[in-house]
Design an enzyme around this catalytic site. Structure first.
Site, PDB file in Angstrom:
ATOM      1  N   ARG A   1       0.830  -1.213   0.000  1.00  0.00           N
ATOM      2  CA  ARG A   1       0.000   0.000   0.000  1.00  0.00           C
ATOM      3  C   ARG A   1       0.860   1.257   0.000  1.00  0.00           C
ATOM      4  NH1 ARG A   1      -4.996  -1.816   0.076  1.00  0.00           N
ATOM      5  NH2 ARG A   1      -5.318  -3.824   1.111  1.00  0.00           N
ATOM      6  N   ASP A   2       0.429   2.237  -0.790  1.00  0.00           N
ATOM      7  CA  ASP A   2       1.135   3.519  -0.840  1.00  0.00           C
ATOM      8  C   ASP A   2       1.019   4.211   0.520  1.00  0.00           C
ATOM      9  OD1 ASP A   2       2.010   5.513  -3.435  1.00  0.00           O
ATOM     10  OD2 ASP A   2       1.649   6.455  -1.483  1.00  0.00           O
TER      11      ASP A   2
ATOM     12  N   ASN B   1       4.267   6.774 -13.641  1.00  0.00           N
ATOM     13  CA  ASN B   1       4.910   8.079 -13.782  1.00  0.00           C
ATOM     14  C   ASN B   1       6.352   7.857 -14.221  1.00  0.00           C
ATOM     15  OD1 ASN B   1       2.651   9.512 -12.867  1.00  0.00           O
ATOM     16  ND2 ASN B   1       3.213   9.182 -10.734  1.00  0.00           N
TER      17      ASN B   1
ATOM     18  N   VAL C   1      10.060   8.401  -6.935  1.00  0.00           N
ATOM     19  CA  VAL C   1      10.886   7.235  -6.574  1.00  0.00           C
ATOM     20  C   VAL C   1      11.340   6.595  -7.875  1.00  0.00           C
ATOM     21  CG1 VAL C   1      10.974   5.016  -5.398  1.00  0.00           C
ATOM     22  CG2 VAL C   1       9.630   6.887  -4.405  1.00  0.00           C
TER      23      VAL C   1
ATOM     24  N   HIS D   1       7.685   1.238 -10.844  1.00  0.00           N
ATOM     25  CA  HIS D   1       6.485   0.878 -10.082  1.00  0.00           C
ATOM     26  C   HIS D   1       5.262   1.268 -10.883  1.00  0.00           C
ATOM     27  CE1 HIS D   1       7.569   5.016  -8.895  1.00  0.00           C
ATOM     28  NE2 HIS D   1       6.262   5.236  -8.814  1.00  0.00           N
TER      29      HIS D   1
ATOM     30  N   HIS E   1       1.247   2.334 -10.147  1.00  0.00           N
ATOM     31  CA  HIS E   1       0.222   2.686  -9.165  1.00  0.00           C
ATOM     32  C   HIS E   1      -1.075   2.001  -9.580  1.00  0.00           C
ATOM     33  CE1 HIS E   1       2.252   6.355  -7.380  1.00  0.00           C
ATOM     34  NE2 HIS E   1       2.901   6.280  -8.529  1.00  0.00           N
TER      35      HIS E   1
HETATM   36  P1  5GP Z   1       5.838   8.290  -7.946  1.00  0.00           P
HETATM   37  O1  5GP Z   1       5.490   9.689  -7.579  1.00  0.00           O
HETATM   38  O2  5GP Z   1       7.346   8.087  -8.015  1.00  0.00           O
HETATM   39  O3  5GP Z   1       5.134   7.757  -9.152  1.00  0.00           O
HETATM   40  O4  5GP Z   1       5.291   7.388  -6.761  1.00  0.00           O
HETATM   41  C1  5GP Z   1       6.004   7.091  -5.608  1.00  0.00           C
HETATM   42  C2  5GP Z   1       4.991   6.710  -4.561  1.00  0.00           C
HETATM   43  O5  5GP Z   1       5.690   6.057  -3.512  1.00  0.00           O
HETATM   44  C3  5GP Z   1       4.257   7.899  -3.939  1.00  0.00           C
HETATM   45  O6  5GP Z   1       2.856   7.757  -4.173  1.00  0.00           O
HETATM   46  C4  5GP Z   1       4.621   7.816  -2.459  1.00  0.00           C
HETATM   47  O7  5GP Z   1       3.517   8.115  -1.630  1.00  0.00           O
HETATM   48  C5  5GP Z   1       5.070   6.376  -2.305  1.00  0.00           C
HETATM   49  N1  5GP Z   1       6.068   6.185  -1.288  1.00  0.00           N
HETATM   50  C6  5GP Z   1       7.224   6.897  -1.119  1.00  0.00           C
HETATM   51  N2  5GP Z   1       7.935   6.402  -0.093  1.00  0.00           N
HETATM   52  C7  5GP Z   1       7.224   5.355   0.393  1.00  0.00           C
HETATM   53  C8  5GP Z   1       7.445   4.434   1.469  1.00  0.00           C
HETATM   54  O8  5GP Z   1       8.449   4.465   2.192  1.00  0.00           O
HETATM   55  N3  5GP Z   1       6.486   3.490   1.669  1.00  0.00           N
HETATM   56  C9  5GP Z   1       5.362   3.400   0.894  1.00  0.00           C
HETATM   57  N4  5GP Z   1       4.496   2.431   1.178  1.00  0.00           N
HETATM   58  N5  5GP Z   1       5.124   4.252  -0.133  1.00  0.00           N
HETATM   59  C10 5GP Z   1       6.039   5.208  -0.373  1.00  0.00           C
END
Ligand code: 5GP
Ligand code: ZN
Length: 117
Positions: free
Chosen positions: A34-35, A90, A99, A103, A105
């Site tokens: 989970r996010d 993304n 990140v 990944h 979403h």
């Molecule tokens: P991005 O913006 O790179 O597409 O998505 C990265 C996602 O990783 C974000 O929605 C953020 O909330 C999630 N995220 C970042 N750090 C952590 C973490 O330590 N644990 C979890 N479960 N989610 C994370």
């Protein structure tokens, strides 16, 4: 080397168990959890164990694992009872990537048809 764990990567640390996460599914090459900051009632991230900077790099290097990622996202959606959901990759900071470990979403559980973002 491509795919090797990166010491400064939060998702590599989750794969290694060094940072806790609420894991919902595991497969041979992927992890779904989970996010931390959910943007919808269901907000799950599916990642490959191996470190690639984004989904396209993963697909270029390991197409079978990219397929496994999609299959796992579908399975996680089914487990959440979702028939309607959105998958988002993304890619690049300008598109909201924060990140840099591939990944997808999985977002669902609310109305998502009103626009792309
Ligand atoms: P991005 O913006 O790179 O597409 O998505 C990265 C996602 O990783 C974000 O929605 C953020 O909330 C999630 N995220 C970042 N750090 C952590 C973490 O330590 N644990 C979890 N479960 N989610 C994370
Ligand atoms: Zn990583």
């Amino acid at each position: 080397m491509a795919g090797e764990p990166q010491s400064d990567c939060v998702f590599c640390k989750i794969v290694a168990g060094d940072i806790p996460a609420t894991v919902v599914r595991k497969s041979e090459h992927t992890l779904a959890f989970r996010d931390l900051h959910p943007q919808a009632p269901t907000h799950i991230l599916v990642i490959p164990h191996a470190h690639y900077p984004n989904a396209a790099a993963l697909a270029a290097a390991e197409p079978a694992i990219a397929g496994e990622l999609l299959a796992e996202a579908g399975a996680a959606a089914r487990e959440e009872g979702l028939t309607d959901y959105r998958l988002i990759f993304n890619t690049g900071a300008g598109a909201g990537q924060t990140v840099f470990h591939a990944h997808v979403h999985l977002l669902g559980g609310k109305t998502l048809h009103e626009g792309l973002v």
